[in-house]
Write an enzyme that holds these catalytic residues in place. Structure first.
Site, PDB file in Angstrom:
ATOM      1  N   TRP A   1       0.798  -1.524   0.377  1.00 45.43           N
ATOM      2  CA  TRP A   1      -0.246  -0.151   0.148  1.00 45.43           C
ATOM      3  C   TRP A   1       0.458   1.253   0.011  1.00 45.43           C
ATOM      4  CZ3 TRP A   1      -0.500   3.210   4.354  1.00 45.43           C
ATOM      5  CH2 TRP A   1       0.275   3.113   5.704  1.00 45.43           C
ATOM      6  N   ASP A   2       2.135   1.119   0.256  1.00 48.00           N
ATOM      7  CA  ASP A   2       2.980   2.249   0.317  1.00 48.00           C
ATOM      8  C   ASP A   2       3.419   2.906  -1.332  1.00 48.00           C
ATOM      9  OD1 ASP A   2       3.418   0.349   1.726  1.00 48.00           O
ATOM     10  OD2 ASP A   2       5.654   0.859   1.496  1.00 48.00           O
TER      11      ASP A   2
ATOM     12  N   LYS B   1       5.294   2.441  16.296  1.00 51.76           N
ATOM     13  CA  LYS B   1       5.777   2.062  14.962  1.00 51.76           C
ATOM     14  C   LYS B   1       6.142   3.546  13.587  1.00 51.76           C
ATOM     15  CE  LYS B   1       7.079  -1.126  11.955  1.00 51.76           C
ATOM     16  NZ  LYS B   1       6.822  -2.208  10.648  1.00 51.76           N
ATOM     17  N   GLN B   2       4.406   3.828  13.602  1.00 52.13           N
ATOM     18  CA  GLN B   2       4.259   5.170  12.617  1.00 52.13           C
ATOM     19  C   GLN B   2       2.707   5.441  12.570  1.00 52.13           C
ATOM     20  OE1 GLN B   2       4.580   1.602   9.554  1.00 52.13           O
ATOM     21  NE2 GLN B   2       3.083   3.209   8.314  1.00 52.13           N
TER      22      GLN B   2
ATOM     23  N   GLU C   1       1.942  -1.558  13.394  1.00 47.79           N
ATOM     24  CA  GLU C   1       2.006  -2.883  13.358  1.00 47.79           C
ATOM     25  C   GLU C   1       2.760  -3.595  14.968  1.00 47.79           C
ATOM     26  OE1 GLU C   1       2.751  -3.253   8.643  1.00 47.79           O
ATOM     27  OE2 GLU C   1       4.306  -3.150  10.019  1.00 47.79           O
TER      28      GLU C   1
END
Length: 769
Positions: free
Chosen positions: A357-358, A601-602, A488
């Site tokens: 999906w990046d 994580k992000q 994640e």
């Protein structure tokens, strides 16, 4: 973090050979052209630690899934863009001893990547065990003008000896992937041929049956004159070589010019591949190294003319952004709608070189602004062509009626990711693909893309969301259970804000698309209703109910949406208070500990706020940023860019700069200790976003450009270029002055610091603040 790359505005420079850094440098100095790529492996033998990598776009192997225990719905394989025939090899023997930098004494060493012209250079002086010293310089490029061609000019100078030097250019198809699940080799030989200075090798992938033909031709020069000594050929399974020896005296210099071609059955009939490889080699030989490089260089200069970003006053930031742009431009050209962008591009094996999906979330904006419109359109077409596979993927998980779940990882539309918490639960990727359709149309104005391709994808995704939620009698709301958001470090959670927000937004946007089609393409819409068995009344009624009644966990005291249910039950100790030796937590903590911790994580909740920032007040954005960023460890390459953009939006200029520098130099300085696996190509799209959208403050709102720019204190100026609405614009910022230079005849409207302006064709808008 490592800091051995020398700062330079247009070049990546490494001085001195440190074997422990070699794999990192092989990634950093990689070259490619959108159709193939090459890690910066040495031409001569190297018996030290190395990851050999030559990759051909679209050529993959379905490596069988290897898991401890099976779950229904698991994909049977993980697709990988596999290591292919090594075309760069040139063995060198000096008075009977093979040149090998792992065994020789390296007296000097310099590796340089000229990003402006796309040229990789490596020069060193080495003393072999026999005492002979050689000076070697290699110049290598993979042509972006003639995309089937790679070329090498390899020079060896005898520094302190007389004797014989033998060179052996070769093609080696007997290659492996380090990450093979079962230590398999993925290639079998179809044909080989070698004679005189040329050789050809055709190999086939197991299972998928792709054919790749690689050709080579070389010539040997001594002190500028062609060497006419005999050429000796050798061959074995999946390997051909040609050797030539020459007598030298101290001070003599020999040059090997090697041309190689790579062609595949993606583009030609299998029966004609060897012939096509030979035709390509012949054309390269006829042109010669200098003319080939001139065409390649000029094409690079054209790319830089529309995509360069200039920074005055910060060479580390300048080098970082150009490195990111360079890698994006050499990874994906947009010429072939069958191809997409792997998280590592052509620079390593991790993530298999397949599509995540990046692409939609982080890469599309770069190509929208810096490349012809067909490039970004082809990224959308790629997903439309996989719609039927997305429907099959959803059916395997129990969804019906044309619901589409796009894969987390794919090469051909099939899901091939085998971690359950991602494969089954990280469904926000569906929303990223829907948003990409909106993003493309909002930027280009090409609303007709909805008729029918965009609508068909939106319909499948909306059907998925409609079935993925369920009604909670307790909450009297629709809920989204058992998902994993972008963060994640949280698995199998309920009511992840980002996932639910994207679901609601997608349903709203699909309703808008239906209204557009009914008004502008009524007959086509009727055909689509029949084709997809679309019960408009019943299906849209449920969508509207979901939109009105979706549940979002919220902390009213703090005035923020919660990342998911129960987030406040965690110990909310900020990252800044963790012991330094605990970071990165993904390398120092157990997975159990990570799952129980609050650390992100992000960007997750903040991912939605970045995408839809017009839907929130600045104060709302600030409250969310102040709560979530201190809990974020930024251990995903995709994290700093989003935080940079939001920090700029809410006025945290120092934080915006900090996050930008981190994302722009993520690989150059090996922030996360993983550059040796390959570069983070898709996060490089995020780096471009963080510059243009944070420092430039650029957004496109309702098809209109807006800018809220600022200049970091340490910079003197910056400038970037974008294509928008048929115009090519150059945007510049100096202290107290902002410029938009229109390099076209097209009139463009833009809002700067809240005031609307009209920029006439071939004119300059100058605003003082």
């Amino acid at each position: 973090m490592k800091n051995y790359i020398i700062h330079h505005d247009w070049k990546i420079v490494e001085e001195g050979f440190v074997p422990e850094h070699n794999r990192i440098s092989e990634s950093i100095f990689s070259i490619g052209n959108g159709k193939m790529g090459q890690r910066a492996n040495f031409e001569e033998k190297y018996s030290g630690d190395t990851l050999n990598g030559t990759y051909v776009a679209g050529i993959y192997y379905p490596d069988k899934t290897r898991v401890g225990w099976w779950k229904n719905g698991y994909p049977e394989y993980f697709a990988k863009i596999i290591n292919s025939t090594n075309w760069i090899g040139i063995g060198v023997t000096v008075n009977g001893e093979e040149l090998d930098l792992a065994k020789a004494k390296v007296l000097s060493f310099k590796r340089e990547l000229d990003m402006q012209h796309g040229l990789l250079t490596r020069c060193f002086v080495a003393e072999l065990q026999n005492g002979n010293q050689v000076e070697v310089c290699s110049h290598r490029f993979v042509s972006i003008a003639a995309t089937e061609i790679g070329a090498i000019r390899y020079t060896v100078k005898a520094l302190n000896f007389d004797g014989e030097i033998k060179v052996t250019p070769y093609l080696d198809g007997d290659v492996v992937n380090e990450d093979s699940n079962y230590d398999e080799k993925f290639w079998v030989e179809v044909a080989r041929a070698v004679g005189g200075p040329e050789g050809y090798l055709t190999v086939e992938t197991l299972k998928t049956g792709f054919h790749v033909s690689t050709g080579m031709w070389f010539q040997l020069l001594k002190n500028g004159n062609k060497v006419e000594t005999d050429i000796t050929n050798g061959e074995r399974e999946k390997y051909v070589e040609a050797s030539q020896s020459v007598s030298v005296e101290k001070g003599d210099e020999i040059v090997v010019e090697k041309f190689s071609s790579t062609v595949s059955s993606l583009d030609y009939e299998k029966e004609s591949l060897a012939e096509k490889a030979k035709e390509a080699v012949d054309l390269a030989v006829e042109a010669g190294f200098d003319a080939l490089f001139e065409s390649h260089k000029n094409r690079w200069l054209q790319k830089w003319a529309t995509s360069d970003i200039k920074i005055e006053g910060d060479i580390a930031a300048q080098q970082g952004i150009r490195f990111n742009i360079f890698q994006l431009n050499q990874t994906y050209s947009g010429e072939d709608e069958r191809l997409n962008i792997g998280p590592k591009g052509f620079t390593g094996e991790k993530y298999g070189g397949v599509t995540y999906w990046d692409t939609e979330a982080y890469c599309l904006p770069f190509y929208l602004s810096t490349a012809p419109q067909k490039v970004s359109r082809n990224l959308l077409v790629y997903r439309r062509k996989h719609l039927e596979k997305a429907i099959e993927n959803a059916e395997k998980l129990g969804f019906k009626n044309g619901a589409a779940l796009y894969p987390m990882v794919t090469i051909n539309g099939e899901e091939c990711h085998n971690e359950w918490e991602i494969t089954f639960e990280e469904v926000h990727r569906n929303g990223a693909i829907a948003y990409a359709i909106y993003d493309y149309i909002n930027y280009t104005g090409d609303k007709e893309y909805l008729a029918p391709m965009g609508f068909e994808v939106l319909l499948g995704i909306s059907r998925f969301w409609s079935q993925r939620v369920n009604w909670s009698a307790d909450k009297e709301k629709y809920v989204m259970l058992g998902v994993t958001g972008p963060n994640e470090y949280e698995n199998n959670v309920n009511n992840n804000f980002h996932t639910s927000y994207l679901a609601v937004w997608t349903l709203k946007y699909t309703l808008e698309a239906i209204d557009y089609l009914k008004k502008e393409f009524p007959f086509l819409f009727e055909e689509l209703v029949k084709k997809w068995k679309f019960n408009e009344l019943n299906e849209t009624a449920r969508w509207k109910d979901i939109i009105d009644k979706m549940y979002f966990a919220r902390d009213e005291k703090r005035g923020i949406y919660l990342q998911q249910d129960g987030f406040l039950d965690k110990d909310l100790t900020p990252v800044a208070e963790l012991p330094a030796e605990d970071l990165p937590i993904n390398q120092n903590w157990s997975w159990d500990r990570i799952l129980r911790a609050p650390y992100i994580k992000q960007a997750d909740t903040l991912q939605s706020l970045y995408l839809f920032q017009e839907n929130f007040t600045t104060e709302e954005l600030k409250r969310h940023f102040d709560f979530y960023e201190p809990l974020t460890v930024h251990e995903s390459s995709l994290s700093p860019c989003v935080h940079s953009i939001l920090a700029a939006k809410i006025g945290y200029q120092d934080k915006a700069y900090e996050m930008y520098l981190r994302t722009s130099r993520l690989d150059l300085d090996d922030y996360n200790n993983d550059t040796e696996d390959g570069l983070h190509i898709t996060s490089m799209g995020g780096t471009w976003m963080s510059f243009v959208m944070a420092f430039g403050g650029m957004r496109v709102v309702n098809n209109k450009l807006t800018f809220n720019p600022f200049l970091p204190e340490s910079w003197k100026s910056y400038g970037f270029r974008i294509d928008f609405g048929g115009a090519h614009l150059e945007v510049k910022m100096k202290h107290g002055e902002f410029f938009i230079i229109n390099h076209s005849a097209v009139v463009v409207a833009a809002t700067v610091w809240g005031t609307e302006h009209v920029i006439a064709g071939n004119s300059t808008l100058e605003i003082k603040k």
